[in-house]
Motif scaffolding. Structure first.
Motif, short mmCIF file in Angstrom:
data_model
loop_
_atom_site.label_atom_id
_atom_site.label_comp_id
_atom_site.label_asym_id
_atom_site.label_seq_id
_atom_site.Cartn_x
_atom_site.Cartn_y
_atom_site.Cartn_z
N SER A 1 -10.30 5.85 6.35
CA SER A 1 -9.64 6.58 5.69
C SER A 1 -8.51 5.75 4.69
O SER A 1 -8.09 6.89 3.48
CB SER A 1 -8.27 7.57 6.22
OG SER A 1 -7.39 7.36 6.59
N GLY A 2 -8.14 4.80 4.79
CA GLY A 2 -7.22 4.51 3.27
C GLY A 2 -5.71 4.33 4.25
O GLY A 2 -4.95 4.70 3.03
N SER A 3 -5.47 5.24 5.48
CA SER A 3 -3.92 4.57 5.01
C SER A 3 -3.64 3.29 6.65
O SER A 3 -4.57 2.18 6.35
CB SER A 3 -3.47 5.77 6.00
OG SER A 3 -3.86 7.05 5.23
N LYS B 1 0.83 -1.45 0.17
CA LYS B 1 -0.06 -0.15 -0.02
C LYS B 1 1.07 1.53 0.08
O LYS B 1 0.67 2.55 -0.70
CB LYS B 1 -0.99 -0.05 1.13
CG LYS B 1 -2.08 1.27 1.33
CD LYS B 1 -3.21 0.92 1.97
CE LYS B 1 -4.61 1.59 1.68
NZ LYS B 1 -5.04 1.62 0.54
N LYS C 1 -3.99 10.54 2.01
CA LYS C 1 -4.59 9.33 2.16
C LYS C 1 -2.93 7.86 1.94
O LYS C 1 -2.40 9.00 1.58
CB LYS C 1 -5.34 8.61 0.21
CG LYS C 1 -6.67 9.14 1.57
CD LYS C 1 -7.41 8.66 0.45
CE LYS C 1 -8.90 8.99 0.21
NZ LYS C 1 -9.64 9.34 1.47
N ASN C 2 -3.03 6.94 2.27
CA ASN C 2 -1.88 6.18 1.82
C ASN C 2 -0.63 6.53 2.64
O ASN C 2 0.37 6.34 2.30
CB ASN C 2 -1.53 6.12 0.68
CG ASN C 2 -2.77 5.64 -0.23
OD1 ASN C 2 -3.28 6.29 -1.02
ND2 ASN C 2 -2.22 4.46 -0.61
#
Length: 361
Positions: free
Chosen positions: A340-342, A257, A312-313
């Motif tokens: 949140s995508g982290s 990711k 994000k990430n």
């Protein structure tokens, strides 16, 4: 090509962060409280640097025990600490800290707070002046590490060398509320004009008074934490996760990711409350290049600004104790990070493994 190794060390309910650059080493805080295994924590600190290594800069966020009580061990484990950068603190705050550490029989910690120039050596200590969160100093030219003076402004860009785009930017945001509250409390007891020695003598006869004042003001002291941005100012690099204390499946997820992202900056926050408006304003220009965030106050829900999750990430690191009594890190906050995508990584004293990144550019 330059290579940097960034490490969050597993010492429990505290903070110990380091970066190794070519011929330059820094540390941000070194302390813990109530570790599961004191011997293992000592091994972590002693193993971070070799006897012949020099720590070029030790940054101290603030003077709580869990951020400074391993500094004596760190100091003994390496050849030299060349420079110490710490926040300027109010005289009343300094007196209260020093008296408290004397009372609990921690004279070295009292010395670090009350007389750091004597403790670390003449010319070693630099203090970062407070700013109001609006008029952040941002130098057009870098301040090279070897040229640092006794006092610098919050937001100064400390550069390692002319040939390497990697900087350290200490951020010391004013907390006028704490100053006012503490001065009022000391003033009501007739203690405001006492120096450290006089305060210690008074508190010896009334230790419960000191403890009660310290405990009431302790949360406010968190908001005096000096934050630190570490990363490039102009260029972009590549970030790779090389070590992770989580299970192998989690490690693989993080690598897939977050590897290869060019946001190689890191934001270290101590115990600061990121919801303070002055702090939000201060951090605004540092969020875009940052891909690695230290969770403030060991993953406290109250201390974290949820708007940061829009980046994000990113990797969010919590340093906390496995069996801490504070509920750190907040389960709700960890959930929000993942949604949140982290990625969230817990570095605690249950694992022998640090969290480690390698940055190349």
């Amino acid at each position: 090509m330059s290579e940097i190794t960034r490490t969050f060390h597993p010492i429990g309910q505290g903070t110990f962060f380091s970066e190794r650059l070519p011929n330059f080493n820094i540390v941000y805080d070194c302390g813990t409280t109530r570790p599961v295994d004191k011997k293992k924590v000592a091994e972590v600190v002693n193993g971070a640097f070799k006897k012949h290594d020099v720590i070029d800069i030790l940054f101290i966020s603030h003077f709580h025990e869990d951020h400074i009580n391993l500094i004596p061990l760190l100091r003994a484990s390496c050849k030299q600490i060349r420079k110490v950068i710490m926040p300027c603190i109010d005289g009343a705050v300094k007196s209260l800290y020093s008296a408290y550490y004397q009372l609990i029989d921690e004279p070295e910690l009292a010395s670090i707070v009350s007389d750091p120039d004597r403790y670390f050596g003449s010319g070693v200590v630099t203090r970062v002046a407070e700013h109001n969160g609006i008029d952040l100093y941002n130098a057009d030219e870098e301040l090279y590490a070897r040229d640092i003076q006794a006092t610098i402004r919050s937001g100064e860009n400390i550069s390692v060398s002319r040939t390497m785009d990697w900087s350290f930017v200490p951020l010391n945001v004013l907390n006028i509320h704490l100053k006012r509250e503490l001065r009022n409390e000391l003033g009501q007891r007739g203690l405001l004009e006492y120096n450290v020695d006089e305060l210690i003598e008074y508190m010896k006869s009334q230790p419960s008074v000191l403890r009660s004042i310290y405990e009431r003001q302790k949360g406010g002291f968190n908001d005096t934490s000096m934050m630190l941005y570490s990363g490039p100012i102009r260029s972009r690099g590549r970030r790779e996760i090389v070590n992770c204390p989580e299970a192998s499946a989690m490690k693989m997820y993080i690598m897939l990711k977050c590897n290869g992202l060019d946001r190689t900056g890191c934001l270290l926050t101590g115990d600061q409350n990121l919801n303070r408006e002055a702090v939000k304003h201060t951090l605004r220009s540092f969020l875009k290049p940052t891909g690695t965030f230290q969770m403030p106050h060991h993953g406290s829900y109250r201390s974290f600004d949820k708007n940061i999750l829009n980046h994000k990430n990113s990797v969010f690191i919590t340093s906390s104790g496995k069996n801490n009594n504070y509920g750190h890190p907040s389960a709700e906050l960890v959930k929000q990070i993942l949604i949140s995508g982290s990625v969230h990584v817990l570095v605690d004293d249950h694992s022998d493994e640090p969290y480690q990144e390698k940055i190349t550019f």
